[in-house]
Write an enzyme that holds these catalytic residues in place. Structure first.
Site, PDB file in Angstrom:
ATOM      1  N   ASN A  10       0.798  -1.297   0.010  1.00 27.55           N
ATOM      2  CA  ASN A  10      -0.019  -0.059  -0.011  1.00 27.55           C
ATOM      3  C   ASN A  10       0.841   1.179  -0.032  1.00 27.55           C
ATOM      4  O   ASN A  10       1.444   1.553   1.148  1.00 27.55           O
ATOM      5  CB  ASN A  10      -0.688  -0.199   1.379  1.00 27.55           C
ATOM      6  CG  ASN A  10      -1.821   1.303   1.371  1.00 27.55           C
ATOM      7  OD1 ASN A  10      -1.806   2.070   0.659  1.00 27.55           O
ATOM      8  ND2 ASN A  10      -2.445   1.382   2.472  1.00 27.55           N
ATOM      9  N   LYS A  12       0.154   4.172  -0.297  1.00 25.12           N
ATOM     10  CA  LYS A  12      -0.581   5.314   0.598  1.00 25.12           C
ATOM     11  C   LYS A  12      -0.423   6.522  -0.452  1.00 25.12           C
ATOM     12  O   LYS A  12      -0.411   6.410  -1.548  1.00 25.12           O
ATOM     13  CB  LYS A  12       0.102   5.761   2.063  1.00 25.12           C
ATOM     14  CG  LYS A  12      -0.099   4.136   2.631  1.00 25.12           C
ATOM     15  CD  LYS A  12       0.172   4.421   4.060  1.00 25.12           C
ATOM     16  CE  LYS A  12       0.056   3.140   4.785  1.00 25.12           C
ATOM     17  NZ  LYS A  12       0.267   3.325   6.309  1.00 25.12           N
ATOM     18  N   HIS A  97      -9.396   1.077   5.098  1.00 28.99           N
ATOM     19  CA  HIS A  97      -8.193   1.711   5.999  1.00 28.99           C
ATOM     20  C   HIS A  97      -8.143   2.430   7.200  1.00 28.99           C
ATOM     21  O   HIS A  97      -8.973   3.488   6.973  1.00 28.99           O
ATOM     22  CB  HIS A  97      -7.003   2.043   4.929  1.00 28.99           C
ATOM     23  CG  HIS A  97      -5.536   1.938   5.531  1.00 28.99           C
ATOM     24  ND1 HIS A  97      -5.149   2.875   6.372  1.00 28.99           N
ATOM     25  CD2 HIS A  97      -4.382   0.965   5.324  1.00 28.99           C
ATOM     26  CE1 HIS A  97      -3.710   2.550   6.701  1.00 28.99           C
ATOM     27  NE2 HIS A  97      -3.474   1.297   6.181  1.00 28.99           N
ATOM     28  N   GLU A  99      -6.556   4.742   8.239  1.00 30.27           N
ATOM     29  CA  GLU A  99      -6.322   6.223   7.765  1.00 30.27           C
ATOM     30  C   GLU A  99      -7.430   6.797   7.299  1.00 30.27           C
ATOM     31  O   GLU A  99      -7.733   7.987   7.327  1.00 30.27           O
ATOM     32  CB  GLU A  99      -5.124   6.115   7.003  1.00 30.27           C
ATOM     33  CG  GLU A  99      -3.919   5.758   7.744  1.00 30.27           C
ATOM     34  CD  GLU A  99      -2.642   5.216   6.839  1.00 30.27           C
ATOM     35  OE1 GLU A  99      -2.515   5.290   5.428  1.00 30.27           O
ATOM     36  OE2 GLU A  99      -1.834   4.978   7.501  1.00 30.27           O
ATOM     37  N   GLU A 167      -4.855  -4.830  10.700  1.00 31.87           N
ATOM     38  CA  GLU A 167      -3.805  -3.555  10.806  1.00 31.87           C
ATOM     39  C   GLU A 167      -3.919  -3.014  12.238  1.00 31.87           C
ATOM     40  O   GLU A 167      -4.872  -2.191  12.353  1.00 31.87           O
ATOM     41  CB  GLU A 167      -3.845  -2.758   9.766  1.00 31.87           C
ATOM     42  CG  GLU A 167      -3.551  -3.253   8.583  1.00 31.87           C
ATOM     43  CD  GLU A 167      -3.235  -2.429   7.618  1.00 31.87           C
ATOM     44  OE1 GLU A 167      -1.943  -2.788   6.831  1.00 31.87           O
ATOM     45  OE2 GLU A 167      -3.534  -1.336   7.282  1.00 31.87           O
ATOM     46  N   GLY A 173       3.269   2.145  10.659  1.00 29.93           N
ATOM     47  CA  GLY A 173       4.261   3.578  10.426  1.00 29.93           C
ATOM     48  C   GLY A 173       4.955   3.415  11.952  1.00 29.93           C
ATOM     49  O   GLY A 173       5.755   4.798  11.990  1.00 29.93           O
ATOM     50  N   SER A 212       4.066  -2.019  10.417  1.00 31.90           N
ATOM     51  CA  SER A 212       5.461  -2.253  10.225  1.00 31.90           C
ATOM     52  C   SER A 212       6.218  -3.416  10.122  1.00 31.90           C
ATOM     53  O   SER A 212       6.632  -4.067  10.573  1.00 31.90           O
ATOM     54  CB  SER A 212       5.721  -1.914  11.721  1.00 31.90           C
ATOM     55  OG  SER A 212       5.417  -0.477  12.163  1.00 31.90           O
TER      56      SER A 212
HETATM   57  P1  13P Z   1       3.438   0.385   7.537  1.00 36.73           P
HETATM   58  O1  13P Z   1       3.864  -0.844   6.890  1.00 36.73           O
HETATM   59  O2  13P Z   1       4.227   1.631   6.988  1.00 36.73           O
HETATM   60  O3  13P Z   1       3.206   0.258   8.984  1.00 36.73           O
HETATM   61  O4  13P Z   1       1.923   0.585   7.180  1.00 36.73           O
HETATM   62  C1  13P Z   1       1.268  -0.424   7.212  1.00 36.73           C
HETATM   63  C2  13P Z   1      -0.389  -0.132   6.443  1.00 36.73           C
HETATM   64  O5  13P Z   1      -0.929   0.886   6.942  1.00 36.73           O
HETATM   65  C3  13P Z   1      -0.523  -0.779   5.239  1.00 36.73           C
HETATM   66  O6  13P Z   1      -1.806  -0.397   5.001  1.00 36.73           O
END
Ligand code: 13P
Length: 251
Positions: A10, A12, A97, A99, A167, A173, A212
């Site tokens: 992803n 983002k 997601h 976010e 997640e 992150g 992560s």
């Molecule tokens: P990270 O791998 O950067 O922690 O992000 C995970 C994520 O949100 C994937 O959708």
């Protein structure tokens, strides 16, 4: 038989056209290995789906979207529909997601409507769930995840067009990950929910872990019971890192 694993990236809100070079590099790394025991998916920003699809051509790399509108078309300025991603050759779309749940106030009901739109477009939905740190600290993890799974899967969801991504919000992150026992607990809980919903076919639904995931921890996380792959953010942006995570499945 457990489902064939999926390693999904992803991106983002990261990447410009020049980042297609990373896809070309991943393609070369994959070509040097031959057939993989897992599927590989890249979900770039909508602006780059065509570019990444072109770069991935001739490889097994699948391309997907990061979100979609629940409707097929219409007066929704700035939104992109599942049918539009399908038109570009996408196989999957991520919905729900954390976010998007946080930045845009998306509810599980909206996520279910989006997933239904993904299915109607003939694509597979990657439906994200996960607790915040406060929810984990309060002992609410399974309650929160259980409600998200129950409410984010649309009525017409089928094992073949649905993937769940667990997640934990606090692991995204941050460089922090749950312990293997914590991952096993939540993935086992999601598997039980899928069995209740789909019967034996609930065993065919992939449950990805995200948060992560790095080359250094991928092998241990991917070996956890009921972990059928990864949803990778930061470490999916560089071909070498992403390939290192795919390496968890290469023996
Ligand atoms: P990270 O791998 O950067 O922690 O992000 C995970 C994520 O949100 C994937 O959708």
């Amino acid at each position: 038989m457990p489902p064939r694993p999926l390693v999904a990236g992803n991106w983002k809100m990261n990447g410009l056209r020049a980042n297609a070079a990373e896809v070309e590099k991943l393609k070369r790394l994959m070509a040097g290995h031959g057939a993989l025991p897992c599927d590989v998916l890249i979900c770039p920003p909508a602006t780059l789906v065509s570019t990444v699809a072109a770069a991935a051509q001739g490889s097994a790399i699948l391309v997907g979207g990061q979100d979609c509108h629940p409707k097929v078309s219409g007066a929704h300025t700035g939104d992109v529909s599942a049918a539009m991603f399908a038109d570009l050759g996408c196989s999957h779309i991520i919905v729900g997601h954390s976010e998007r749940r946080a930045d845009h106030g998306e509810t599980s009901a909206l996520v279910a409507a989006k997933a239904a739109a993904v299915h109607a477009a003939g694509l597979a939905a990657i439906i994200c769930v996960g607790e915040t740190e406060a929810e984990r600290d309060a002992g609410q993890t399974l309650k929160v995840v259980g409600e998200q799974v129950a409410q984010s899967l649309p009525a017409g969801a089928l094992p073949g067009n649905t993937t769940i991504a667990y997640e934990p919000v606090w692991a995204i992150g941050t460089g922090r990950t749950p312990t293997e026992a914590e991952v096993a607990e939540v993935h086992g809980f999601i598997r039980d929910a899928l069995h209740k919903r789909f019967g034996a076919a609930g065993g065919e639904v992939r449950i990805l872990y995200g948060g992560s995931v790095k080359p250094a921890n991928a092998k241990a996380l991917m070996a956890v019971n009921n972990v059928d792959g990864a949803l990778v953010g930061g470490a999916s942006l560089k071909a070498d890192d992403f390939w290192g995570i795919i390496g968890a499945y290469l023996g």
